[in-house]
Scaffold this active site. Structure first.
Site, mmCIF file in Angstrom:
data_model
loop_
_atom_site.group_PDB
_atom_site.id
_atom_site.type_symbol
_atom_site.label_atom_id
_atom_site.label_comp_id
_atom_site.label_asym_id
_atom_site.label_seq_id
_atom_site.Cartn_x
_atom_site.Cartn_y
_atom_site.Cartn_z
ATOM 1 N N LYS A 267 37.976 28.583 44.523
ATOM 2 C CA LYS A 267 37.782 30.161 44.818
ATOM 3 C C LYS A 267 36.440 30.438 44.572
ATOM 4 O O LYS A 267 35.818 30.492 43.396
ATOM 5 C CB LYS A 267 38.865 31.075 43.797
ATOM 6 C CG LYS A 267 38.349 32.335 44.104
ATOM 7 C CD LYS A 267 39.579 33.054 43.227
ATOM 8 C CE LYS A 267 39.024 34.569 43.418
ATOM 9 N NZ LYS A 267 39.799 35.664 42.319
ATOM 10 N N ASP A 272 33.904 40.196 42.482
ATOM 11 C CA ASP A 272 35.163 40.900 43.023
ATOM 12 C C ASP A 272 35.417 42.403 42.260
ATOM 13 O O ASP A 272 35.402 42.487 41.189
ATOM 14 C CB ASP A 272 36.420 39.886 42.285
ATOM 15 C CG ASP A 272 37.736 40.419 42.596
ATOM 16 O OD1 ASP A 272 37.556 41.602 43.347
ATOM 17 O OD2 ASP A 272 38.654 40.206 41.820
ATOM 18 N N LYS A 279 38.806 47.832 41.142
ATOM 19 C CA LYS A 279 39.002 47.787 39.551
ATOM 20 C C LYS A 279 38.435 49.075 38.863
ATOM 21 O O LYS A 279 37.465 49.509 39.178
ATOM 22 C CB LYS A 279 38.111 46.372 39.366
ATOM 23 C CG LYS A 279 38.970 45.018 39.833
ATOM 24 C CD LYS A 279 38.179 43.904 39.205
ATOM 25 C CE LYS A 279 38.926 42.630 39.741
ATOM 26 N NZ LYS A 279 40.174 42.451 39.143
ATOM 27 N N ASP A 290 33.883 34.965 39.004
ATOM 28 C CA ASP A 290 35.115 35.010 39.927
ATOM 29 C C ASP A 290 34.815 34.009 40.808
ATOM 30 O O ASP A 290 35.479 33.528 41.682
ATOM 31 C CB ASP A 290 35.306 36.338 40.703
ATOM 32 C CG ASP A 290 37.134 36.450 40.813
ATOM 33 O OD1 ASP A 290 37.583 35.705 40.303
ATOM 34 O OD2 ASP A 290 37.440 37.334 41.874
ATOM 35 N N ASP A 349 42.807 43.734 45.750
ATOM 36 C CA ASP A 349 42.260 43.082 44.508
ATOM 37 C C ASP A 349 43.081 41.627 44.554
ATOM 38 O O ASP A 349 42.439 40.693 43.453
ATOM 39 C CB ASP A 349 42.611 43.734 43.320
ATOM 40 C CG ASP A 349 41.547 43.515 41.796
ATOM 41 O OD1 ASP A 349 40.707 42.570 42.287
ATOM 42 O OD2 ASP A 349 41.948 43.850 40.987
ATOM 43 N N GLU A 351 42.612 39.162 46.109
ATOM 44 C CA GLU A 351 41.795 38.603 47.209
ATOM 45 C C GLU A 351 41.485 36.998 47.055
ATOM 46 O O GLU A 351 41.374 36.467 48.352
ATOM 47 C CB GLU A 351 40.554 39.251 47.230
ATOM 48 C CG GLU A 351 39.226 38.529 46.536
ATOM 49 C CD GLU A 351 39.930 38.832 44.917
ATOM 50 O OE1 GLU A 351 40.512 39.769 44.515
ATOM 51 O OE2 GLU A 351 39.083 37.864 43.827
ATOM 52 N N ARG A 353 43.760 34.569 46.541
ATOM 53 C CA ARG A 353 44.863 33.920 47.389
ATOM 54 C C ARG A 353 44.581 34.184 48.760
ATOM 55 O O ARG A 353 44.782 33.043 49.676
ATOM 56 C CB ARG A 353 46.194 34.340 46.900
ATOM 57 C CG ARG A 353 46.367 35.690 47.339
ATOM 58 C CD ARG A 353 47.419 36.542 46.282
ATOM 59 N NE ARG A 353 47.257 36.776 44.989
ATOM 60 C CZ ARG A 353 48.257 37.071 44.056
ATOM 61 N NH1 ARG A 353 49.414 37.573 44.458
ATOM 62 N NH2 ARG A 353 47.669 37.681 42.630
HETATM 63 N N1 BES Z 1 39.657 37.790 39.950
HETATM 64 C C1 BES Z 1 40.776 38.602 39.335
HETATM 65 C C2 BES Z 1 41.674 37.768 38.489
HETATM 66 C C3 BES Z 1 40.778 38.117 36.925
HETATM 67 C C4 BES Z 1 41.174 39.199 36.285
HETATM 68 C C5 BES Z 1 40.351 36.735 36.304
HETATM 69 C C6 BES Z 1 40.463 39.446 35.305
HETATM 70 C C7 BES Z 1 40.001 37.243 35.017
HETATM 71 C C8 BES Z 1 39.871 38.439 34.575
HETATM 72 C C9 BES Z 1 41.771 38.534 40.603
HETATM 73 O O1 BES Z 1 40.966 38.563 41.907
HETATM 74 C C10 BES Z 1 42.763 39.644 40.584
HETATM 75 O O2 BES Z 1 42.103 40.704 40.680
HETATM 76 N N2 BES Z 1 43.653 39.852 40.362
HETATM 77 C C11 BES Z 1 44.747 40.676 40.083
HETATM 78 C C12 BES Z 1 45.970 40.439 41.123
HETATM 79 C C13 BES Z 1 46.902 41.567 41.215
HETATM 80 C C14 BES Z 1 46.218 42.726 42.000
HETATM 81 C C15 BES Z 1 48.160 41.251 41.960
HETATM 82 C C16 BES Z 1 45.109 40.777 38.535
HETATM 83 O O3 BES Z 1 45.232 39.659 38.168
HETATM 84 O O4 BES Z 1 45.106 41.824 38.252
HETATM 85 ZN ZN ZN Z 2 39.142 37.825 42.184
HETATM 86 MN MN MN Z 3 40.640 40.658 42.471
#
Ligand code: BES
Ligand code: ZN
Ligand code: MN
Length: 495
Positions: A267, A272, A279, A290, A349, A351, A353
């Site tokens: 990834k 992000d 966010k 990210d 968010d 994104e 996947r």
């Molecule tokens: N890059 C983030 C995951 C992340 C968040 C990694 C905080 C490290 C610290 C990912 O793209 C994301 O935003 N995931 C969301 C998914 C949700 C919207 C289903 C998450 O984990 O909140």
């Molecule tokens: Zn992300």
């Molecule tokens: Mn995200």
């Protein structure tokens, strides 16, 4: 850092710093005893002062009379007979950091000779080089005042008499290669989002291929991805001025005709923001990390090329920036992935996947022996495992078991979460084949469930490194994980 095995007796070697282990209760290690004997009891005299605790990782510089070394670093190794791999890693780190703080330009380490309960000497040699590289890493690319170059330039390791030199030389080479790969990954991770863009990742991969004859890099732009039908990946970069890139790095090390590759998919979200599902502001800067999955792919391929492994490997990086704007994807939008499956994007968010699924479909063309994707995918993985352990999910239990074993061996920890069918219905959508989120619960599992819909054609494992790829707080910075795990996995494979 330069590494070499010591060919002569360490006690007689003239060096800026000799590193020697001591056990608790004033007990000398075999190496400390040997030095003590050559110095007529000097080490025992120093230890008798009671200033050397022997606790794992405690260090003390001493300057024994008559020593060929300018200074001797005494390193605590805990109770005699109780030292294990984890303790060894801790004391090696402490020792290297102490030597780096000193004025020494070269050092002789005898620590790889310490008896470990659960590891052989080769492992100790590898880990010492790997950790020394990690301790020596310093970031200054975006500082106007560069940090002074390290004083310490070379480390020599003593090995037990009678040890197989060839095997130990290989072990040393391995540690240095992993260290180099980790540093490469850390540097990319630490660079800010306005420098490390998808195009920057692409040119880094291209530059890497010009350094190693065994590596070849190809970069697909948005137009080419559109032709392939990568509507899911492209929906992530839709709001950004930075063009998405699909970066394909091929390593050819096998001489066997038609040897199928091991594939790594990273990834590479270079920043992000969350997109329209923006966010919150707190700690959002950390979303420059990210792309650490992508960085680990580049770091691993660096190590693989250094080592000249006799297998084929393909690294694929799905690179994009996730931004809100008038052209950004909106919640509720439906896109068609390269696989033909339609996706309802309920949260922009989620994104990672969305870029990974198209990359995972793309790699089918390689008929891979296995595919491992590496992604900072979910906050839920951080909540579950903190910064110590990466989440592992796989429908192939043999592959999962292999990775679990290697993670214990390398101390680059992963732990498995279930990927059972019972979770799949959380991704049901009223309007598309699949939704891109599965609700607030079991977030790491539903993210892997999403990916599993695109990985039916090969053996696959998913690593969620959201907690392990970087550290927050005062020590904020990329860790270079899981490069040690991935390199060891590839090292154990056959063409
Ligand atoms: N890059 C983030 C995951 C992340 C968040 C990694 C905080 C490290 C610290 C990912 O793209 C994301 O935003 N995931 C969301 C998914 C949700 C919207 C289903 C998450 O984990 O909140
Ligand atoms: Zn992300
Ligand atoms: Mn995200």
């Amino acid at each position: 850092m330069k590494y070499a095995l010591l060919t002569t007796s360490f006690a007689a070697k003239s060096t800026d710093c000799l590193v020697i282990g001591v056990w608790t209760k004033g007990k000398l290690s075999a190496q400390a005893s040997a030095l003590d004997e050559s110095l007529g009891g000097e080490i025992a005299r120093i230890v008798d002062t009671g200033d050397v605790s022997g606790k794992v990782g405690d260090t003390l510089f001493v300057h024994p009379r008559g020593s060929a070394a300018k200074r001797v670093l005494l390193v605590g190794c805990g109770d005699e007979g109780a030292l294990d791999a984890r303790g060894y890693r801790k004391l090696v780190n402490a020792a290297v950091k102490a030597v780096l703080k000193s004025n020494a330009r070269d050092a002789v380490f005898t620590l790889a000779e310490l008896p470990l309960k659960d590891r052989a000497t080769s492992w100790a040699v590898t880990l010492l080089a790997q950790e020394a590289d990690n301790c020596a890493y310093q970031y200054d690319q975006t500082k106007s005042k560069k940090k002074p170059a390290l004083t310490l330039k070379s480390i020599a390791l003593s090995i037990p008499a009678g040890a197989n030199r060839k095997v130990k030389t290989e072990a040393l080479k391995l540690g240095a290669a992993v260290g180099k790969g980790m540093s490469a990954a850390r540097e990319l991770g630490n660079l800010p989002g306005n420098v490390c863009t998808p195009s920057y990742l692409a040119s880094t991969a291209t530059d890497l291929a010009s350094q190693y004859k065994s590596l070849h890099t190809k970069v697909l732009n948005e137009k080419q991805m559109e032709k392939l039908g990568m509507g899911s990946l492209l929906s992530v970069s839709a709001g950004s001025k930075e063009e998405a890139k699909l970066i394909v790095i091929e390593y050819k090390g096998s001489t066997k005709a038609g040897s199928k590759p091991y594939v790594l998919v990273g990834k590479g979200i270079t920043f992000d923001t969350g997109g329209i599902s923006l966010k919150p502001g707190a700690a959002m800067d950390e979303m420059k990390f990210d792309m650490c999955g992508a960085a680990s792919v580049i770091g691993t391929l660096t190590a693989v090329a250094e080592l000249g492994l006799k297998i084929n490997v393909v690294g694929v990086i799905a690179a994009a920036e996730n931004m809100p704007s008038g052209t950004a994807t909106k919640p509720g939008d439906i896109v068609t992935s390269m696989s033909g499956q339609t996706i309802e994007i309920l949260n922009t968010d989620a994104e990672g996947r969305l870029v990974l699924c198209d990359a995972l479909t793309y790699v089918e063309r390689f008929k891979p022996k296995s595919v491992i994707d590496i992604a900072t995918l979910t906050g839920a993985a951080v909540a579950t495992f903190g910064d110590q352990t990466s989440a592992l999910l796989s429908p192939d239990q043999a592959l999962a078991d292999e990775l679990l074993g290697i993670s214990q061996d390398t101390l680059d920890f992963v732990w498995q979460l279930p990927l059972w069918d019972e979770y799949q219905s959380l991704l049901d959508s009223n309007f598309a084949d699949i939704a891109n989120i599965g609700g607030p619960r079991a977030g790491t599992i539903t993210a892997a469930c999403f990916l599993s819909r695109f990985t039916k054609k090969y053996s696959w494992a998913h690593l969620d490194i959201a907690g392990t790829a970087w550290l927050s707080g005062a020590a904020k910075g990329a860790t270079g994980r899981p490069v040690p795990l991935l390199v060891e996995y590839l090292r154990r494979q056959k063409a």
